[in-house]
Write a protein that holds these residues in place. Structure first.
Motif, mmCIF file in Angstrom:
data_model
loop_
_atom_site.group_PDB
_atom_site.id
_atom_site.type_symbol
_atom_site.label_atom_id
_atom_site.label_comp_id
_atom_site.label_asym_id
_atom_site.label_seq_id
_atom_site.Cartn_x
_atom_site.Cartn_y
_atom_site.Cartn_z
ATOM 1 N N THR A 120 0.629 -1.465 -0.116
ATOM 2 C CA THR A 120 0.276 -0.291 -0.394
ATOM 3 C C THR A 120 1.037 1.410 -0.135
ATOM 4 O O THR A 120 1.850 0.599 -0.051
ATOM 5 C CB THR A 120 -1.060 0.175 1.296
ATOM 6 N N GLU A 121 0.536 2.244 -0.011
ATOM 7 C CA GLU A 121 1.285 3.890 -0.151
ATOM 8 C C GLU A 121 1.513 3.800 1.414
ATOM 9 O O GLU A 121 1.142 3.470 2.259
ATOM 10 C CB GLU A 121 0.113 4.872 -0.307
ATOM 11 N N ARG A 122 2.612 4.350 1.579
ATOM 12 C CA ARG A 122 3.395 4.976 2.696
ATOM 13 C C ARG A 122 2.133 5.201 3.766
ATOM 14 O O ARG A 122 1.585 6.207 3.079
ATOM 15 C CB ARG A 122 4.122 5.991 2.555
ATOM 16 N N VAL A 123 2.341 4.835 4.558
ATOM 17 C CA VAL A 123 1.468 5.225 6.135
ATOM 18 C C VAL A 123 2.457 6.040 6.826
ATOM 19 O O VAL A 123 3.365 6.143 7.893
ATOM 20 C CB VAL A 123 1.139 3.889 6.647
ATOM 21 N N PRO A 124 1.554 7.397 6.950
ATOM 22 C CA PRO A 124 1.913 8.377 8.108
ATOM 23 C C PRO A 124 1.633 7.420 9.455
ATOM 24 O O PRO A 124 1.212 7.442 9.923
ATOM 25 C CB PRO A 124 1.004 9.345 7.832
ATOM 26 N N SER A 125 3.077 8.175 10.438
ATOM 27 C CA SER A 125 2.657 8.397 12.162
ATOM 28 C C SER A 125 2.564 9.058 11.819
ATOM 29 O O SER A 125 2.690 9.088 14.029
ATOM 30 C CB SER A 125 3.187 6.692 12.420
ATOM 31 N N ASP A 126 2.880 10.445 11.707
ATOM 32 C CA ASP A 126 3.004 11.563 12.646
ATOM 33 C C ASP A 126 4.336 11.843 13.780
ATOM 34 O O ASP A 126 3.963 12.674 14.986
ATOM 35 C CB ASP A 126 1.553 11.940 13.679
ATOM 36 N N GLU A 127 5.014 11.055 13.055
ATOM 37 C CA GLU A 127 5.991 11.200 14.191
ATOM 38 C C GLU A 127 5.815 10.638 15.494
ATOM 39 O O GLU A 127 6.337 10.965 16.616
ATOM 40 C CB GLU A 127 6.962 12.937 13.966
ATOM 41 N N LYS A 128 5.244 9.805 15.728
ATOM 42 C CA LYS A 128 4.254 9.235 16.765
ATOM 43 C C LYS A 128 4.927 7.978 17.071
ATOM 44 O O LYS A 128 3.930 7.161 16.004
ATOM 45 C CB LYS A 128 3.677 9.966 17.339
ATOM 46 N N GLN A 129 5.409 7.550 17.940
ATOM 47 C CA GLN A 129 5.966 5.784 18.374
ATOM 48 C C GLN A 129 4.360 4.821 18.409
ATOM 49 O O GLN A 129 4.466 3.677 17.548
ATOM 50 C CB GLN A 129 6.843 5.670 18.775
ATOM 51 N N GLN A 130 3.665 5.799 18.861
ATOM 52 C CA GLN A 130 2.118 5.006 18.899
ATOM 53 C C GLN A 130 0.971 4.654 18.074
ATOM 54 O O GLN A 130 0.567 3.516 17.948
ATOM 55 C CB GLN A 130 1.481 5.721 20.258
ATOM 56 N N VAL A 131 1.723 6.271 17.406
ATOM 57 C CA VAL A 131 1.135 5.978 15.873
ATOM 58 C C VAL A 131 1.108 4.912 14.796
ATOM 59 O O VAL A 131 0.655 3.946 13.917
ATOM 60 C CB VAL A 131 0.762 7.824 14.913
ATOM 61 N N ALA A 132 2.358 4.958 15.245
ATOM 62 C CA ALA A 132 3.509 3.441 13.739
ATOM 63 C C ALA A 132 2.838 2.523 14.218
ATOM 64 O O ALA A 132 2.736 1.407 13.551
ATOM 65 C CB ALA A 132 4.794 4.144 14.371
ATOM 66 N N TYR A 133 2.665 2.239 15.155
ATOM 67 C CA TYR A 133 2.579 0.851 16.520
ATOM 68 C C TYR A 133 1.165 0.628 15.675
ATOM 69 O O TYR A 133 0.372 -0.520 15.352
ATOM 70 C CB TYR A 133 2.509 0.911 18.190
ATOM 71 N N GLN A 134 0.115 1.129 16.154
ATOM 72 C CA GLN A 134 -1.190 0.975 15.877
ATOM 73 C C GLN A 134 -1.525 0.734 14.355
ATOM 74 O O GLN A 134 -2.005 -0.443 13.988
ATOM 75 C CB GLN A 134 -2.177 2.211 16.130
ATOM 76 N N LYS A 135 -0.473 1.501 13.875
ATOM 77 C CA LYS A 135 -0.831 1.218 11.762
ATOM 78 C C LYS A 135 -0.341 0.414 11.781
ATOM 79 O O LYS A 135 -0.543 -0.599 10.594
ATOM 80 C CB LYS A 135 0.220 2.652 11.039
ATOM 81 N N THR A 136 0.884 0.118 12.492
ATOM 82 C CA THR A 136 1.017 -1.541 12.266
ATOM 83 C C THR A 136 0.849 -2.844 12.107
ATOM 84 O O THR A 136 0.884 -3.295 11.572
ATOM 85 C CB THR A 136 2.895 -1.258 12.765
ATOM 86 N N LEU A 137 -0.029 -2.610 13.172
ATOM 87 C CA LEU A 137 -1.466 -3.843 13.815
ATOM 88 C C LEU A 137 -2.160 -4.121 12.777
ATOM 89 O O LEU A 137 -2.399 -5.012 12.096
ATOM 90 C CB LEU A 137 -1.480 -3.452 15.163
ATOM 91 N N ASP A 138 -2.257 -2.387 12.136
ATOM 92 C CA ASP A 138 -3.939 -2.830 11.283
ATOM 93 C C ASP A 138 -2.586 -3.300 9.874
ATOM 94 O O ASP A 138 -4.211 -3.841 9.069
ATOM 95 C CB ASP A 138 -4.200 -0.975 10.920
ATOM 96 N N LEU A 139 -1.205 -2.799 9.984
ATOM 97 C CA LEU A 139 -1.163 -3.437 8.622
ATOM 98 C C LEU A 139 -0.585 -4.971 8.319
ATOM 99 O O LEU A 139 -1.394 -5.341 7.239
ATOM 100 C CB LEU A 139 0.342 -2.572 8.311
#
Length: 340
Positions: A200-219
């Motif tokens: 999928t297209e690059r996924v943004p995390s807003d420079e936040k570890q917690q957001v990257a964590y949640q987005k990774t779980l979704d992926l």
């Protein structure tokens, strides 16, 4: 006679004040507070304050200020937000600093205020992330962007092989440096690793570890055949690794990203993060302040210059793009050798 003497005294005092005002002008680029003794005020503006990467950069910038005898103002927004950066720079213009070096969250959004700073006689630079190159007089890069973008992909291929599905989790979608590395990496994949598939297209995390964590779980849920992740921005790889660790997928999914060694340690130890590739952000902060003072004094940057506490730098043919040096890979067996 007394009255005449008083008039002469007042005239003499007025002339002295005028002479003093004329003689105390800026020794900087025009609008700053620099003086002939080189006591400049240099402002360094990160994407945001309060995360380890930019904290380390601040330490280096402040150390350079102490070593060089200049005042360093290190200030920025609390979120990776371009509008907040504009306000910060407006404030610095009003303070009549001699130089502003900025790591823009959105280069285009900062162009008008950087032009305003330049028109005010302030030396305008970028560091960490390129700004509008028509505005800046120096552009301070950590590494060669193409080399770094390709390096991260090569590391991922070493770990997951040259075929299979992978995903990209990045910081902000408008961050020029992150996009540049990703773009070079994708071109490298197209030319050399046709078996790799970006799900999928690059996924943004807003420079936040917690957001990257949640987005990774979704992926992971959406794409169960994922074999690898590339993480861009220092919090993103940590969030990816946190999700991999939680799911126990260390032996199934490879993770490569741009992270600090001390933050990466717990994830490198158990293999949820395989490679953290970066540079010393403290040196980058030091280099930025050093080059700002160098330019304020009317000097040109030269290819091969040996900068104290940094080393020899590369200067591109345009005379203003500076490369600090090659990246460093932080691994399970070497990350403890670094203190940032």
């Amino acid at each position: 006679m007394k009255r005449k003497g008083m008039v002469l005294f007042i005239l003499s005092l007025a002339l002295a004040l005028v002479a003093s005002a004329c003689g105390g002008g800026s020794g900087g680029k025009g609008g700053g507070s620099g003086s002939s003794d080189g006591s400049y005020t240099i402002a360094v503006v990160p994407k945001l304050v309060g995360i380890p990467y930019f904290n380390a950069s601040e330490t280096g910038a402040k150390k350079a200020g102490e070593d060089l005898g200049v005042e360093v103002i290190y200030t920025g927004p609390t979120e990776p937000d371009a509008a907040q950066q504009v306000k910060v720079i407006e404030d610095l213009i009003s303070k009549k600093v001699d130089a502003i070096a900025v790591a823009p969250n959105d280069p285009a959004a900062l162009t008008p205020v950087l032009k305003k700073a330049k028109d005010a006689g302030i030396l305008v630079m970028d560091w960490d992330t390129p700004a509008d190159q028509s505005v800046v007089e120096l552009s301070v890069h950590q590494i060669d962007d193409q080399q770094f973008g390709e390096h991260l992909v090569d590391k991922l291929v070493e770990l997951m092989g040259d075929s299979g599905e992978f995903a990209i989790v990045t910081g902000g979608l408008s961050a020029n440096n992150l996009n540049t590395w990703i773009d070079y990496g994708l071109k490298h994949i197209e030319a050399n690793y046709p078996g790799l598939k970006l799900v999928t297209e690059r996924v943004p995390s807003d420079e936040k570890q917690q957001v990257a964590y949640q987005k990774t779980l979704d992926l992971l849920k959406a794409y169960p055949n994922l074999k690898g992740f590339l993480g861009y921005s220092t919090p993103a790889p940590l969030g990816i690794a946190q999700a991999i660790q939680e799911k126990g997928l260390q032996d199934q999914i490879a993770v490569v990203g741009t992270a600090l060694p001390t933050d990466s340690g717990p994830y490198l130890e158990d293999g949820s993060l395989d490679v953290a590739a970066l540079w010393d952000p403290g040196k980058l902060g030091y280099l930025t302040v050093y080059l700002a003072k160098h330019a304020l004094e009317g000097n040109k940057v030269e290819n091969g210059m040996d900068v104290p506490n940094v080393g020899k730098i590369e200067v591109k043919s345009d005379g203003k793009t500076v490369i600090m040096g090659p990246p460093t890979d932080f691994l399970k067996d070497n990350y403890k050798n670094y203190d940032f």
